[in-house]
Scaffold this motif. Sequence first.
Motif, PDB file in Angstrom:
ATOM      1  N   TYR A  42      96.141  26.902  20.744  1.00  0.00           N
ATOM      2  CA  TYR A  42      95.576  25.671  20.177  1.00  0.00           C
ATOM      3  C   TYR A  42      96.662  24.601  20.063  1.00  0.00           C
ATOM      4  CZ  TYR A  42      93.618  22.329  16.921  1.00  0.00           C
ATOM      5  OH  TYR A  42      93.190  21.159  16.342  1.00  0.00           O
ATOM      6  N   CYS A  43      97.815  24.971  19.538  1.00  0.00           N
ATOM      7  CA  CYS A  43      98.914  24.008  19.371  1.00  0.00           C
ATOM      8  C   CYS A  43      99.412  23.489  20.714  1.00  0.00           C
ATOM      9  CB  CYS A  43     100.053  24.631  18.569  1.00  0.00           C
ATOM     10  SG  CYS A  43      99.657  24.867  16.815  1.00  0.00           S
ATOM     11  N   GLN A  44      99.373  24.323  21.735  1.00  0.00           N
ATOM     12  CA  GLN A  44      99.744  23.865  23.074  1.00  0.00           C
ATOM     13  C   GLN A  44      98.747  22.825  23.572  1.00  0.00           C
ATOM     14  OE1 GLN A  44      99.998  27.877  24.864  1.00  0.00           O
ATOM     15  NE2 GLN A  44     102.062  27.303  25.549  1.00  0.00           N
ATOM     16  N   ALA A  45      97.481  23.102  23.426  1.00  0.00           N
ATOM     17  CA  ALA A  45      96.441  22.217  23.952  1.00  0.00           C
ATOM     18  C   ALA A  45      96.277  20.944  23.137  1.00  0.00           C
ATOM     19  CB  ALA A  45      95.104  22.973  24.007  1.00  0.00           C
ATOM     20  N   GLN A  46      96.412  21.037  21.820  1.00  0.00           N
ATOM     21  CA  GLN A  46      96.087  19.907  20.950  1.00  0.00           C
ATOM     22  C   GLN A  46      97.282  19.172  20.362  1.00  0.00           C
ATOM     23  OE1 GLN A  46      92.885  18.907  20.742  1.00  0.00           O
ATOM     24  NE2 GLN A  46      92.443  20.583  22.145  1.00  0.00           N
ATOM     25  N   LYS A  47      98.417  19.829  20.248  1.00  0.00           N
ATOM     26  CA  LYS A  47      99.541  19.230  19.523  1.00  0.00           C
ATOM     27  C   LYS A  47     100.797  19.045  20.370  1.00  0.00           C
ATOM     28  CE  LYS A  47      97.948  21.034  15.118  1.00  0.00           C
ATOM     29  NZ  LYS A  47      98.185  20.182  13.969  1.00  0.00           N
ATOM     30  N   GLY A  48     100.757  19.482  21.632  1.00  0.00           N
ATOM     31  CA  GLY A  48     101.899  19.296  22.506  1.00  0.00           C
ATOM     32  C   GLY A  48     102.980  20.352  22.381  1.00  0.00           C
ATOM     33  N   LEU A  49     102.670  21.505  21.804  1.00  0.00           N
ATOM     34  CA  LEU A  49     103.660  22.576  21.691  1.00  0.00           C
ATOM     35  C   LEU A  49     104.011  23.097  23.075  1.00  0.00           C
ATOM     36  CD1 LEU A  49     105.314  24.582  19.931  1.00  0.00           C
ATOM     37  CD2 LEU A  49     103.292  26.081  19.983  1.00  0.00           C
ATOM     38  N   GLU A  50     105.295  23.186  23.337  1.00  0.00           N
ATOM     39  CA  GLU A  50     105.796  23.776  24.576  1.00  0.00           C
ATOM     40  C   GLU A  50     106.505  25.071  24.195  1.00  0.00           C
ATOM     41  OE1 GLU A  50     108.395  20.807  26.204  1.00  0.00           O
ATOM     42  OE2 GLU A  50     106.732  19.595  26.958  1.00  0.00           O
ATOM     43  N   ASN A  68     105.973  17.897  23.462  1.00  0.00           N
ATOM     44  CA  ASN A  68     105.838  16.696  24.274  1.00  0.00           C
ATOM     45  C   ASN A  68     104.921  15.679  23.601  1.00  0.00           C
ATOM     46  OD1 ASN A  68     103.145  17.490  24.735  1.00  0.00           O
ATOM     47  ND2 ASN A  68     103.696  18.571  26.608  1.00  0.00           N
ATOM     48  N   LYS A  69     104.613  15.922  22.312  1.00  0.00           N
ATOM     49  CA  LYS A  69     103.664  15.051  21.637  1.00  0.00           C
ATOM     50  C   LYS A  69     104.015  14.888  20.154  1.00  0.00           C
ATOM     51  CE  LYS A  69      98.619  14.654  21.144  1.00  0.00           C
ATOM     52  NZ  LYS A  69      97.353  15.352  21.416  1.00  0.00           N
ATOM     53  N   ASN A  70     103.636  15.835  19.335  1.00  0.00           N
ATOM     54  CA  ASN A  70     103.857  15.757  17.881  1.00  0.00           C
ATOM     55  C   ASN A  70     105.227  16.286  17.479  1.00  0.00           C
ATOM     56  OD1 ASN A  70     101.226  14.796  17.691  1.00  0.00           O
ATOM     57  ND2 ASN A  70     100.380  16.767  17.119  1.00  0.00           N
ATOM     58  N   LYS A  71     105.638  15.976  16.259  1.00  0.00           N
ATOM     59  CA  LYS A  71     106.915  16.458  15.739  1.00  0.00           C
ATOM     60  C   LYS A  71     106.867  17.973  15.576  1.00  0.00           C
ATOM     61  CE  LYS A  71     108.204  12.420  13.013  1.00  0.00           C
ATOM     62  NZ  LYS A  71     108.519  11.956  11.653  1.00  0.00           N
ATOM     63  N   LEU A  72     107.942  18.629  15.988  1.00  0.00           N
ATOM     64  CA  LEU A  72     108.006  20.079  15.860  1.00  0.00           C
ATOM     65  C   LEU A  72     107.875  20.528  14.408  1.00  0.00           C
ATOM     66  CD1 LEU A  72     110.698  21.046  18.490  1.00  0.00           C
ATOM     67  CD2 LEU A  72     108.324  21.812  18.417  1.00  0.00           C
ATOM     68  N   THR A  73     108.453  19.776  13.502  1.00  0.00           N
ATOM     69  CA  THR A  73     108.343  20.106  12.086  1.00  0.00           C
ATOM     70  C   THR A  73     106.881  20.199  11.680  1.00  0.00           C
ATOM     71  OG1 THR A  73     110.401  18.945  11.618  1.00  0.00           O
ATOM     72  CG2 THR A  73     108.960  19.363   9.751  1.00  0.00           C
ATOM     73  N   ASP A  74     106.086  19.235  12.122  1.00  0.00           N
ATOM     74  CA  ASP A  74     104.668  19.214  11.777  1.00  0.00           C
ATOM     75  C   ASP A  74     103.899  20.344  12.464  1.00  0.00           C
ATOM     76  OD1 ASP A  74     105.254  16.944  10.304  1.00  0.00           O
ATOM     77  OD2 ASP A  74     104.475  15.553  11.812  1.00  0.00           O
ATOM     78  N   MET A  79     101.054  25.275  11.979  1.00  0.00           N
ATOM     79  CA  MET A  79     100.828  26.580  12.570  1.00  0.00           C
ATOM     80  C   MET A  79     101.017  27.685  11.521  1.00  0.00           C
ATOM     81  SD  MET A  79     102.636  28.074  16.019  1.00  0.00           S
ATOM     82  CE  MET A  79     104.262  27.666  15.396  1.00  0.00           C
ATOM     83  N   LYS A  80     102.063  27.575  10.732  1.00  0.00           N
ATOM     84  CA  LYS A  80     102.297  28.582   9.693  1.00  0.00           C
ATOM     85  C   LYS A  80     101.220  28.512   8.610  1.00  0.00           C
ATOM     86  CE  LYS A  80     106.532  29.512   8.307  1.00  0.00           C
ATOM     87  NZ  LYS A  80     107.929  29.311   7.845  1.00  0.00           N
ATOM     88  N   SER A  81     100.793  27.332   8.259  1.00  0.00           N
ATOM     89  CA  SER A  81      99.747  27.174   7.246  1.00  0.00           C
ATOM     90  C   SER A  81      98.431  27.775   7.741  1.00  0.00           C
ATOM     91  CB  SER A  81      99.564  25.698   6.913  1.00  0.00           C
ATOM     92  OG  SER A  81      98.498  25.527   6.013  1.00  0.00           O
ATOM     93  N   TYR A  82      98.044  27.433   8.953  1.00  0.00           N
ATOM     94  CA  TYR A  82      96.794  27.938   9.515  1.00  0.00           C
ATOM     95  C   TYR A  82      96.827  29.458   9.660  1.00  0.00           C
ATOM     96  CZ  TYR A  82      93.094  28.991  12.795  1.00  0.00           C
ATOM     97  OH  TYR A  82      91.993  29.552  13.403  1.00  0.00           O
ATOM     98  N   THR A  83      97.893  29.977  10.263  1.00  0.00           N
ATOM     99  CA  THR A  83      97.951  31.420  10.479  1.00  0.00           C
ATOM    100  C   THR A  83      98.053  32.176   9.168  1.00  0.00           C
ATOM    101  OG1 THR A  83     100.350  31.334  10.892  1.00  0.00           O
ATOM    102  CG2 THR A  83      98.879  31.284  12.827  1.00  0.00           C
TER     103      THR A  83
END
Length: 182
Positions: A42-50, A68-74, A79-83
């Motif tokens: 999900y983070c890859q598709a929606q948030k730019g996680l590489e 390639n999109k959102n801040k890694l911190t965010d 991701m940690k909150s959701y999981t």
Amino acid sequence: MSTKYKFGDNDKLYFITYAIVYWIDLFIRKEYKDIIIESWKYCQAQKGLEIYGWVIMPSHIHMIIASNKNKLTDIVRDMKSYTSTQLKTAIKDNPYESRKEWMIWMMKRAGMKNTNNHQWQLWQQHNHPLEILDNEMFYQKLYYIHQNPVKEGFVEHAEDYYYSSARDFHNRKGLVDLCYIQ
């Protein structure tokens, strides 16, 4: 304020480790690991996680990541909150989880010790992101990630560990799409 363990530039790669409180070996069940994998996708598709490399060990996760999109911190925070929420529900609802009461007790105990939480705490607070400075450091960290299951005696060869990107580096399709350095 220290900048040693903070995400800086999103154009950089980072090696991170995040662990379950008290190093509880939560990821011995497939359904818990699959929650992590689905979150990454999900983070890859929606948030730019590489994702450049990864492994899920019983009590912790290692990754090499960028965005390639959102801040890694965010991304990592979300991701940690959701999981955390999903894993707590999965533990509570799993009729085969023989250590359910103990794990819940430990996570509640961790939450009570942390002023940022009021109930449970699943993940340890820190990620210790280390910026990958060059190709040598990248391959050193990637080797470390891939050798974790071998070192622990789970498999003889890194590529045989199902929950690792080592498979992708040995012409076997892994569970998560990877990015590669040039």
